[in-house]
Design a protein around this motif. Structure first.
Motif, mmCIF file in Angstrom:
data_model
loop_
_atom_site.group_PDB
_atom_site.id
_atom_site.type_symbol
_atom_site.label_atom_id
_atom_site.label_comp_id
_atom_site.label_asym_id
_atom_site.label_seq_id
_atom_site.Cartn_x
_atom_site.Cartn_y
_atom_site.Cartn_z
ATOM 1 N N ASP A 35 0.818 -1.212 0.000
ATOM 2 C CA ASP A 35 0.000 0.000 0.000
ATOM 3 C C ASP A 35 0.850 1.260 0.000
ATOM 4 O O ASP A 35 1.921 1.290 0.620
ATOM 5 C CB ASP A 35 -0.909 0.003 1.231
ATOM 6 C CG ASP A 35 -2.004 -1.052 1.117
ATOM 7 O OD1 ASP A 35 -2.360 -1.408 -0.023
ATOM 8 O OD2 ASP A 35 -2.473 -1.519 2.163
ATOM 9 N N TRP A 53 -1.607 1.030 -3.306
ATOM 10 C CA TRP A 53 -1.584 0.530 -4.671
ATOM 11 C C TRP A 53 -2.015 1.647 -5.602
ATOM 12 O O TRP A 53 -2.842 2.499 -5.254
ATOM 13 C CB TRP A 53 -2.507 -0.681 -4.803
ATOM 14 C CG TRP A 53 -1.919 -1.902 -4.155
ATOM 15 C CD1 TRP A 53 -1.958 -2.219 -2.837
ATOM 16 C CD2 TRP A 53 -1.182 -2.947 -4.792
ATOM 17 N NE1 TRP A 53 -1.295 -3.398 -2.603
ATOM 18 C CE2 TRP A 53 -0.806 -3.874 -3.787
ATOM 19 C CE3 TRP A 53 -0.802 -3.208 -6.113
ATOM 20 C CZ2 TRP A 53 -0.073 -5.025 -4.071
ATOM 21 C CZ3 TRP A 53 -0.078 -4.360 -6.396
ATOM 22 C CH2 TRP A 53 0.289 -5.252 -5.386
ATOM 23 N N THR A 75 -4.549 6.641 -6.604
ATOM 24 C CA THR A 75 -4.580 5.779 -5.423
ATOM 25 C C THR A 75 -5.941 5.920 -4.754
ATOM 26 O O THR A 75 -6.705 6.848 -5.041
ATOM 27 C CB THR A 75 -3.486 6.173 -4.412
ATOM 28 O OG1 THR A 75 -3.761 7.486 -3.909
ATOM 29 C CG2 THR A 75 -2.105 6.146 -5.054
ATOM 30 N N SER A 76 -6.222 5.029 -3.829
ATOM 31 C CA SER A 76 -7.509 5.078 -3.131
ATOM 32 C C SER A 76 -7.674 6.378 -2.349
ATOM 33 O O SER A 76 -8.800 6.836 -2.128
ATOM 34 C CB SER A 76 -7.631 3.887 -2.173
ATOM 35 O OG SER A 76 -7.564 2.659 -2.892
ATOM 36 N N ASN A 98 -11.399 2.317 -5.306
ATOM 37 C CA ASN A 98 -10.356 1.811 -4.440
ATOM 38 C C ASN A 98 -9.446 0.896 -5.248
ATOM 39 O O ASN A 98 -9.916 0.049 -6.017
ATOM 40 C CB ASN A 98 -10.966 1.034 -3.270
ATOM 41 C CG ASN A 98 -11.677 1.949 -2.292
ATOM 42 O OD1 ASN A 98 -11.250 3.089 -2.077
ATOM 43 N ND2 ASN A 98 -12.755 1.463 -1.695
ATOM 44 N N ARG A 142 -6.699 -2.028 -5.589
ATOM 45 C CA ARG A 142 -6.285 -3.230 -4.866
ATOM 46 C C ARG A 142 -5.348 -4.068 -5.728
ATOM 47 O O ARG A 142 -5.275 -3.899 -6.942
ATOM 48 C CB ARG A 142 -7.517 -4.054 -4.480
ATOM 49 C CG ARG A 142 -8.321 -4.513 -5.674
ATOM 50 C CD ARG A 142 -9.642 -5.142 -5.285
ATOM 51 N NE ARG A 142 -10.358 -5.641 -6.466
ATOM 52 C CZ ARG A 142 -11.061 -4.896 -7.291
ATOM 53 N NH1 ARG A 142 -11.148 -3.585 -7.077
ATOM 54 N NH2 ARG A 142 -11.667 -5.428 -8.332
ATOM 55 N N LYS A 143 -4.666 -4.960 -5.084
ATOM 56 C CA LYS A 143 -3.743 -5.864 -5.777
ATOM 57 C C LYS A 143 -4.499 -6.681 -6.828
ATOM 58 O O LYS A 143 -5.589 -7.175 -6.581
ATOM 59 C CB LYS A 143 -3.086 -6.802 -4.760
ATOM 60 C CG LYS A 143 -2.055 -7.747 -5.363
ATOM 61 C CD LYS A 143 -1.423 -8.592 -4.277
ATOM 62 C CE LYS A 143 -0.376 -9.538 -4.864
ATOM 63 N NZ LYS A 143 0.264 -10.374 -3.817
#
Length: 258
Positions: free
Chosen positions: A30, A32, A39-40, A46, A48-49
């Motif tokens: 984080d 990501w 980014t979020s 959001n 995410r991986k």
């Protein structure tokens, strides 16, 4: 006000687009990031991986992010701006972050109407982890040129900013969150500073030694009348004043140089 074509070109050029989410290079996790540096923390979606988006979706997210940064710039700026000036500031804030933008001398200069100094102040922000990044140098040059340009945005857009290399894009990506101003070497760490201070003290001592010995009235109020100690006392007083002045100048430089 809204970001024009020239400002959008700068952001796209120097952010680069990644359709596959990638981790923070410093933590290998984080936050990501995806698309044009999204980014979020910037808002939805959001990240995410394993996340993957299309180029069209990346453009949509960028439009939303630019809206977020545009509102932040408008909130902090208290002056009327041209489209070019506004677009340059949004690109700058997009890259260094709204926190850095809010405390920067770039914003201070804008708000006091000192538009002439804004371009070179923008170009101070080229370092990350103490190292100057060529990609940031190119980006700041483009933002500075846009800020001071009176040309139509479409004319500027017809001559796109200097393209960063893949290595420069990677460096700038790794530098996100670490970008700061190049203030030069602190004066207190330079040989010139300490050499000048020593020379000044020695000069005061040599020049005033004999003169002070002749000032009888002053000697009468001191617990000693030796000319050497009298000279040392004055040198200490003057030296303290010099250090205080230099400290004040350094503090002002830090406040005004970012």
């Amino acid at each position: 006000m809204k970001v024009n074509a020239a400002g959008l070109a700068i952001i796209k050029t120097y952010e680069g687009c990644e359709v596959n989410a990638y981790p923070d290079p410093a933590t290998d996790g984080d936050p990501w990031t995806i698309g044009y540096g999204h980014t979020s923390e910037a808002g939805p979606p959001n990240v995410r991986k394993g996340m993957k988006i299309s180029k069209a979706r990346a453009d949509e997210i960028l439009t939303a992010d630019i809206g977020t940064f545009s509102r932040s710039v408008m909130r902090y700026v208290g002056r009327e701006l041209t489209d070019n000036q506004f677009s340059a500031l949004v690109s700058f804030a997009f890259n260094v972050g709204t926190g850095n933008f809010a405390k920067s001398s770039v914003l201070k200069a804008v708000n006091r109407g000192d538009f002439k100094s804004v371009p070179w102040r923008i170009q101070l922000w080229t370092k990350a982890n103490g190292r100057t990044l060529p990609g940031l140098v190119k980006r700041r040059a483009a933002e500075s040129h846009l800020f001071e340009s009176m040309e139509d945005a479409h004319t500027l857009f017809a001559a796109p900013p200097a393209q960063p290399t893949q290595a420069e894009l990677l460096e700038m990506r790794e530098a996100r969150g670490l970008i700061g101003p190049d203030l030069g070497k602190p004066i207190a760490k330079t040989g010139t500073f300490w050499g000048g201070l020593a020379a000044g003290a020695a000069g005061i001592f040599g020049a005033m030694k004999d003169t002070l010995y002749q000032i009888g009235d002053l000697r009468a109020y001191l617990p000693f009348d030796d000319p050497t100690w009298l000279s040392i006392t004055l040198a200490a007083i003057v030296g303290t004043a010099v250090v205080w002045i230099i400290h004040a100048r350094m503090k002002r430089s830090r406040e005004d140089g970012v």
